[in-house]
Design a protein around this motif. Structure first.
Motif, PDB file in Angstrom:
ATOM      1  N   GLU A   1      13.157  -4.070  -8.338  1.00  0.00           N
ATOM      2  CA  GLU A   1      12.762  -4.582  -7.037  1.00  0.00           C
ATOM      3  C   GLU A   1      13.622  -3.917  -5.966  1.00  0.00           C
TER       4      GLU A   1
ATOM      5  N   SER B   1      13.846  -2.916  -1.450  1.00  0.00           N
ATOM      6  CA  SER B   1      13.312  -3.140  -0.106  1.00  0.00           C
ATOM      7  C   SER B   1      12.414  -1.972   0.291  1.00  0.00           C
TER       8      SER B   1
ATOM      9  N   GLN C   1       2.715  -3.176  -1.062  1.00  0.00           N
ATOM     10  CA  GLN C   1       3.399  -4.372  -1.550  1.00  0.00           C
ATOM     11  C   GLN C   1       3.883  -4.225  -2.987  1.00  0.00           C
ATOM     12  N   ASN C   2       3.176  -3.463  -3.822  1.00  0.00           N
ATOM     13  CA  ASN C   2       3.563  -3.358  -5.229  1.00  0.00           C
ATOM     14  C   ASN C   2       3.129  -1.993  -5.743  1.00  0.00           C
TER      15      ASN C   2
ATOM     16  N   GLN D   1       8.573  -3.545  -7.553  1.00  0.00           N
ATOM     17  CA  GLN D   1       8.176  -4.570  -6.584  1.00  0.00           C
ATOM     18  C   GLN D   1       8.883  -4.295  -5.258  1.00  0.00           C
TER      19      GLN D   1
ATOM     20  N   LYS E   1      10.073  -5.315  -1.568  1.00  0.00           N
ATOM     21  CA  LYS E   1      10.388  -6.482  -0.750  1.00  0.00           C
ATOM     22  C   LYS E   1      10.132  -6.160   0.719  1.00  0.00           C
ATOM     23  N   ASP E   2       9.524  -7.123   1.389  1.00  0.00           N
ATOM     24  CA  ASP E   2       9.180  -6.932   2.794  1.00  0.00           C
ATOM     25  C   ASP E   2      10.428  -6.950   3.672  1.00  0.00           C
TER      26      ASP E   2
END
Length: 745
Positions: free
Chosen positions: A547, A549, A606-607, A628, A630-631
């Motif tokens: 994950e 940003s 987003q992914n 993934q 992150k917003d």
């Protein structure tokens, strides 16, 4: 004072001597004369013309007096008149209530209904009945004895009717207290205390045993041959003028009971205990308008059993099994039978007896049955399947009247006294490639068992006794032939185990008899050689996840992927994107792939799912990588333009228009916006904004002097992201003429 004319006067009774009126004379009149109902109390002074009382008036004696008054001259001649003068006597409360008896007596039955009067007191008052002076209210002043916090009796304040209270209806009992004395008061003035008279009287009440009692439980023998209906009980009411009836709470297809107007209860038809063994219903009394008079009485009926049902075998044929080596006295099973007659009585008591045994070998009495329980036991310990494999018993089941034959079949089952024997003790060896799939049969084996076929004594279970600690192989048995099939249970691996030296044993699911043990005849040897096959690389993980940003710099390390080749060859890595057609290379170092970001990863998706393919020569493997994103709060908020903002012309002031904030960043459940207007003179003087909730605000005009045109309102929106961002929107607000549906034309 006043001239002579017709007049009416109202004078309270008992007021004594008093002046009423003075008639004035007109010449030539010099005197006055009164005649009529003066009764020695009412007079007119001849010379002065004063009308007066020389005593007290009494309303109870006379309610009004009529007089004739005339004026006279010096000679006694009538000048004016006669005129009618009426004096009305006003009643005052000067008489106490008087009971019509010096003492009252009454009788009440135990369990009488609360509020139902059983006696009445009555008092009169000589005062004017049209006034409160004669309005009498009754109450109970004393209650002797009074063993409860609440009185046992109550009185109707207007009628004087005495009835049991709710407490009395429950607790009146002649066995505890059979007499009570009430002091009942009668108060005039409609019960008001001011200037009211009160009289009292004793009321003696005798409590008698209630006639309204539930009868004892009624017992009725089933299948009665009497002529119906049959009198089975009777109830009596304390009130002789009631109507008797029956209510039933159960939902029955037919109800076999009735009651007549003397309270006699009847059964209307023969009863069947096996159909229904108890009945419960309620006897009630009603008055002529259908209201309940007494509390309902619960009537219980028990239907008594007679022996009218024969024993019934629970099964048409009862099948039991017994091993041929069972000892004498062993319990084989139980013969089950039922009787529909009442349980726990002699009518349903069953007894058992063996009537016959077929075949009668080696003895005619091989079995014994306990006469009261139906438990079947072995008498002779010499059962032999080869002599008789089955026995048929006829068991006689009886009650006091009826009897039934229950058939029992006993199977003599073979004991496990033979062990499985392999057809050969060594199956030598087999060579298989490590790539053979799980479930592949690599060998068939065979053992035989001399016990009875298709039983647990002859069925063979094959297992790896030695050489397979990880259960790499499994053996399945054909239930019809007892042939065993050796299969691969787990993937073979030449590098881990190239050779298996296996020992197979054969057993039965049924335990062996104590005198027999498994031996080497039930064992077999088998050797498996595993050959090497070029295998694809193997990843260390099944799935890789990371994950990051969305604003991370290009060339940032996000994860490390590692695979190895079972044969030790070098591994190369390729990366593919599942959500695009573009392929890119990852950096690699030795046996590891270091995956870094490219410009593709920072486009705001987003992914991103990545499929890595690892190849060595012609073999390859793949694994999934999930990245993934992150917003990051990198979008300033604005206004959603779902529909134009407008106010109907002319503006009246105070209208509200709802506006909604929007943000391209991801919104969380705690996301919220704040709203304000630009700090300029036009905006401050003409508009105001107020927050409605986390995402909405309302815009309102401050006055009504707006032109019919489009107005620009600068709105400032702030989000609560990290860091927070601010957006400014010039909102177009239409002031327009509207249709009847309140929409801009």
């Amino acid at each position: 004072t006043g001239p002579l004319k017709d007049m009416n006067f109202s004078i309270p009774e008992g007021a004594g001597v008093r002046l009423i009126y003075q008639f004035t004379s007109e010449p030539p009149a010099v005197s006055f004369r009164a005649t009529g109902e003066k009764d020695g109390i009412i007079e007119v002074a001849p010379r002065t013309g004063i009308l007066y009382l020389n005593g007290s008036l009494d309303w109870e004696t006379k309610t009004f007096h009529r007089l004739q008054v005339e004026s006279l001259d010096e000679k006694g001649n009538v000048v004016k008149g006669p005129y009618d003068v009426t004096i009305y006597v006003e009643d005052i409360n000067d008489n106490p209530p008087i009971f019509d008896q010096r003492k009252y007596t009454g009788v009440v039955r135990q369990n009488s209904r609360a509020g139902k009067p059983f006696m009445k007191v009555h008092a009169t008052d000589r005062d004017d009945p049209t006034t409160p002076h004669a309005k009498i209210m009754y109450s109970i002043l004393h209650h002797f004895p009074n063993p409860y916090p609440e009185m046992l009796f109550q009185i109707d304040s207007r009628t004087g009717e005495i009835s049991p209270s709710r407490t009395g209806s429950i607790n009146l009992d002649p066995q505890k207290q059979d007499t009570f004395t009430l002091v009942v008061t009668a108060r005039d003035m409609a019960g008001m205390t001011t200037n009211a008279f009160t009289s009292s009287v004793d009321v003696n009440i005798t409590v008698k045993e209630s006639l309204w009692k539930a009868p004892p439980t009624i017992h009725i023998q089933e299948n009665s041959t009497q002529v119906h209906p049959v009198n089975i009980s009777q109830v009596h009411s304390n009130d002789p003028d009631v109507i008797f009836d029956i209510i039933v709470r159960e939902n029955l297809s037919r109800f076999p009971f009735s009651i007549d107007q003397n309270g006699v209860i009847y059964v209307t038809e023969p009863l069947d205990r096996e159909e229904k063994d108890t009945y419960e219903f309620f006897a009630i009394t009603k008055d002529d308008v259908g209201e309940l008079v007494d509390k309902p009485l619960r009537i219980n009926v028990i239907v008594e059993d007679i022996n009218d049902n024969p024993p019934v075998c629970q099964q048409p044929l009862t099948i039991m099994e017994v091993q041929e080596n069972e000892n004498a006295g062993s319990n084989i099973g139980t013969v089950l039978a039922t009787d529909m007659d009442e349980e726990g009585t002699l009518n349903s008591r069953l007894q058992f007896k063996i009537e016959s045994q077929v075949p009668a070998v080696p003895e005619s009495n091989m079995f014994f049955i306990q006469q009261d329980t139906g438990d079947l036991q072995l008498i002779q310990g010499s059962l032999n399947k080869r002599i008789a494999s089955n026995y048929s018993l006829a068991v006689l089941v009886t009650d006091a009247v009826f009897q039934t034959i229950c058939d029992v079949q006993i199977h003599v089952i073979d004991t496990n006294d033979q062990i499985p024997i392999f057809e050969k003790s060594d199956y030598h060896n087999v060579t298989v490639a490590e790539s053979l799939p799980v479930g592949t049969v690599i060998l068939e084996i065979q053992a035989t068992d001399g016990d009875e076929p298709d039983t647990g004594s002859s069925y063979i279970i094959y297992q790896m006794k030695e050489g397979d600690p990880n259960n790499t192989f499994i053996i399945e048995t054909d239930p019809e032939t007892n042939r065993g099939f050796v299969k691969i249970n787990k993937a073979l691996d030449f590098e881990t185990t190239p050779v298996y030296n296996l020992v197979i044993n054969a057993t039965n699911p049924e335990p062996l008899v104590s005198s027999v043990q498994y031996n080497s005849s039930s064992l077999a040897l088998f050797k498996v050689f595993v050959t090497n096959v070029d295998e694809p690389p193997v990843f260390r993980e099944m799935v890789y996840k990371a994950e990051v940003s969305e604003d991370i710099p290009v060339n940032t390390l996000v994860m490390t992927v590692e695979a190895y080749d079972p044969e030790g060859d070098t591994v190369r890595y390729l990366i593919f994107f599942s959500n695009c057609q573009r392929q890119c290379a990852c950096f690699h170092c030795g046996c590891k792939a270091l995956c870094k970001t490219t410009p593709m990863l920072v486009t705001g998706m987003q992914n991103l799912r990545l499929v890595h393919m690892v190849a060595q020569h012609s073999q390859k493997s793949r694994v999934s990588l999930t990245l993934q994103l992150k917003d990051v709060n990198d979008n300033a908020p604005g206004l959603a333009t779902d529909y134009p903002t407008f106010f109907c012309y002319p503006v009246s002031g105070g209208e509200r228009a709802l506006i909604r904030a929007a943000d391209a960043d991801k919104q969380w459940f705690y996301s919220t916006f704040s709203f304000s207007l630009a700090d300029d003179t036009y905006t401050r003087n003409n508009w105001e904004i107020s927050k409605v909730n986390a995402t909405h605000a309302s815009l309102s005009p401050k006055h009504a002097n707006f032109e019919e045109k489009v107005h620009i309102v600068p709105v400032i929106i702030n989000d609560n992201g990290n860091p927070p961002l601010e957006g400014k929107v010039n909102l177009e607000v239409h002031v327009c003429k509207c249709s009847s549906e309140k929409s801009c034309l």
